[in-house]
Write an enzyme that holds these catalytic residues in place. Structure first.
Site, short mmCIF file in Angstrom:
data_model
loop_
_atom_site.label_atom_id
_atom_site.label_comp_id
_atom_site.label_asym_id
_atom_site.label_seq_id
_atom_site.Cartn_x
_atom_site.Cartn_y
_atom_site.Cartn_z
N ASN A 113 0.87 -1.17 0.00
CA ASN A 113 0.00 0.00 0.00
C ASN A 113 0.92 1.23 0.00
O ASN A 113 1.51 1.56 1.03
CB ASN A 113 -0.88 -0.05 1.26
CG ASN A 113 -1.71 1.20 1.42
OD1 ASN A 113 -1.78 2.05 0.52
ND2 ASN A 113 -2.36 1.33 2.58
N TRP A 114 1.00 1.89 -1.14
CA TRP A 114 1.95 3.02 -1.26
C TRP A 114 1.38 4.31 -0.68
O TRP A 114 2.08 5.31 -0.62
CB TRP A 114 2.33 3.22 -2.75
CG TRP A 114 3.11 2.07 -3.33
CD1 TRP A 114 3.48 0.93 -2.69
CD2 TRP A 114 3.62 1.96 -4.67
NE1 TRP A 114 4.17 0.10 -3.54
CE2 TRP A 114 4.27 0.71 -4.77
CE3 TRP A 114 3.57 2.77 -5.80
CZ2 TRP A 114 4.89 0.27 -5.94
CZ3 TRP A 114 4.17 2.34 -6.98
CH2 TRP A 114 4.83 1.10 -7.04
N HIS A 129 -9.58 0.85 4.60
CA HIS A 129 -8.31 1.00 5.33
C HIS A 129 -8.54 1.91 6.53
O HIS A 129 -9.34 2.84 6.46
CB HIS A 129 -7.25 1.59 4.39
CG HIS A 129 -5.89 1.60 5.03
ND1 HIS A 129 -5.52 2.57 5.93
CD2 HIS A 129 -4.84 0.76 4.93
CE1 HIS A 129 -4.28 2.31 6.34
NE2 HIS A 129 -3.85 1.22 5.75
N GLU A 156 -7.01 4.30 7.73
CA GLU A 156 -6.84 5.74 7.47
C GLU A 156 -8.07 6.31 6.77
O GLU A 156 -8.42 7.47 6.98
CB GLU A 156 -5.56 5.97 6.65
CG GLU A 156 -4.31 5.79 7.51
CD GLU A 156 -3.08 5.30 6.77
OE1 GLU A 156 -3.04 5.39 5.54
OE2 GLU A 156 -2.16 4.81 7.45
N GLU A 205 -5.43 -5.30 10.31
CA GLU A 205 -4.45 -4.24 10.54
C GLU A 205 -4.79 -3.47 11.81
O GLU A 205 -5.59 -2.53 11.77
CB GLU A 205 -4.46 -3.26 9.35
CG GLU A 205 -4.03 -3.87 8.05
CD GLU A 205 -3.41 -2.81 7.14
OE1 GLU A 205 -2.28 -3.00 6.68
OE2 GLU A 205 -4.06 -1.77 6.92
N GLY A 238 2.27 2.07 10.80
CA GLY A 238 3.22 3.18 10.70
C GLY A 238 3.91 3.55 12.00
O GLY A 238 4.53 4.61 12.10
N SER A 293 3.23 -2.23 10.36
CA SER A 293 4.68 -2.25 10.60
C SER A 293 5.32 -3.59 10.21
O SER A 293 6.20 -4.11 10.92
CB SER A 293 5.00 -1.89 12.05
OG SER A 293 4.59 -0.56 12.31
N GLY A 341 2.87 -1.23 4.29
CA GLY A 341 2.86 0.20 3.97
C GLY A 341 4.29 0.68 3.73
O GLY A 341 4.85 0.49 2.64
N GLY A 342 4.89 1.26 4.74
CA GLY A 342 6.21 1.89 4.63
C GLY A 342 7.25 1.04 3.91
O GLY A 342 7.96 1.52 3.02
P1 PGA Z 1 2.75 0.21 7.63
O1 PGA Z 1 1.30 0.41 6.96
O2 PGA Z 1 3.33 -1.06 7.06
O3 PGA Z 1 3.53 1.43 7.24
O4 PGA Z 1 2.54 0.10 9.10
C1 PGA Z 1 0.46 -0.68 6.71
C2 PGA Z 1 -0.84 -0.22 6.12
O5 PGA Z 1 -1.34 0.85 6.50
O6 PGA Z 1 -1.41 -0.89 5.23
#
Ligand code: PGA
Length: 268
Positions: A10-11, A100, A102, A172, A178, A220, A241-242
């Protein structure tokens, strides 16, 4: 036969189209060098503006598919700023992230909108990756199981068991996203199992549809912790993500996915 292994990146709101094309090229070249036999399904989810660059770069590549990070549940109309499933399909997009945390936290998404989007994805044959997970307050209040089960059941409202064939769920925990604090793999495995049980209980049929649904862990995920997570029986892949923004890190996670594939014969 066990469930499919999926490694998704997930960019988020990162990279211009040119940068996204470069990363897609780098990943595609690196994946070409790996043993093709045991590759997991890989999904890259760039921003809307980078989708054409990434789908074009990966045309014909069966192992690297493209997903979008969000969509509207309606097909078209006066909804300024929105993007629909037919528009994504038109670009060669195959997967869609839905709900998601967010999106839930910053853009007002609810179990209802998640359900509407899931129905739209299934109707248009986009493969949905529905995200669920508890906040830190909910975990500390011992509400994890209740919150996750409610999100899963909410997503599934009025969806027939036969429609679930392509469904993927990602667990998640919000506090792990993050933050560098990934969920303990044993606990992640337990909640991924609970997600499957929740699906089975929702449908109450002998078919046990939950047993066929791949459940990914996200929050993470790094090259250092993914192997332990992917060794757990209930964790079928990673939503990253990251670490998906750096080709060497993402390739290392793909390699850990390949080890899972080698251990467990995959459904096609
Ligand atoms: P992260 O994000 O790996 O940076 O914790 C994961 C995500 O939000 O899908």
């Amino acid at each position: 036969m066990s469930r499919k292994t999926i490694i998704a990146g997930n960019w988020k709101m990162n990279k211009t189209a040119g940068e996204a094309r470069e990363l897609a090229r780098e990943l595609s070249a690196a994946v070409d060098k790996l043993s093709q036999k045991d590759l997991p399904q890989i999904v890259l989810c760039p921003t809307f503006t980078s989708l054409p660059a990434v789908t074009t770069t990966l045309t014909g590549n069966k192992k690297l598919a493209v997903g979008a990070q969000n969509m509207d549940y309606r097909d078209n109309g006066a909804f300024t700023g929105e993007i629909s499933a037919p528009m994504l399909l038109d670009l060669g997009v195959q997967y869609i992230l839905i709900g998601h945390s967010e999106r839930r936290q910053f853009f007002g998404e609810t179990d209802l909108t998640v359900n509407q989007k899931l129905k739209a994805a299934l109707k248009h044959k986009l493969v949905p990756i529905v995200c669920v997970g508890e906040s830190l307050d909910e975990r500390e209040g011992n509400l994890t199981d209740k919150v996750v089960a409610k999100q899963v059941a909410g997503a599934l409202q009025d969806i027939a068991e036969q429609e679930l064939e392509s469904l993927i769920i990602a667990y998640e925990p919000v506090w792990a996203i993050g933050t560098g604090k990934s969920c303990d793999s044993e606990e992640a495995n337990r909640v991924c199992g609970l997600i499957r049980t929740t699906i089975n209980e929702y449908y109450k049929t002998s078919g046990k549809p939950g047993d066929k649904v791949p459940v990914l862990y996200g929050g993470s995920v790094t090259p250092a912790n993914c192997e332990e997570q992917l060794a757990k029986p209930n964790i079928d892949g990673s939503l990253v993500g990251g670490a998906s923004l750096k080709a060497p890190d993402f390739v290392a996670i793909i390699e850990a996915g390949a080890k899972r594939v080698a251990r467990t014969p995959q459904v096609v």
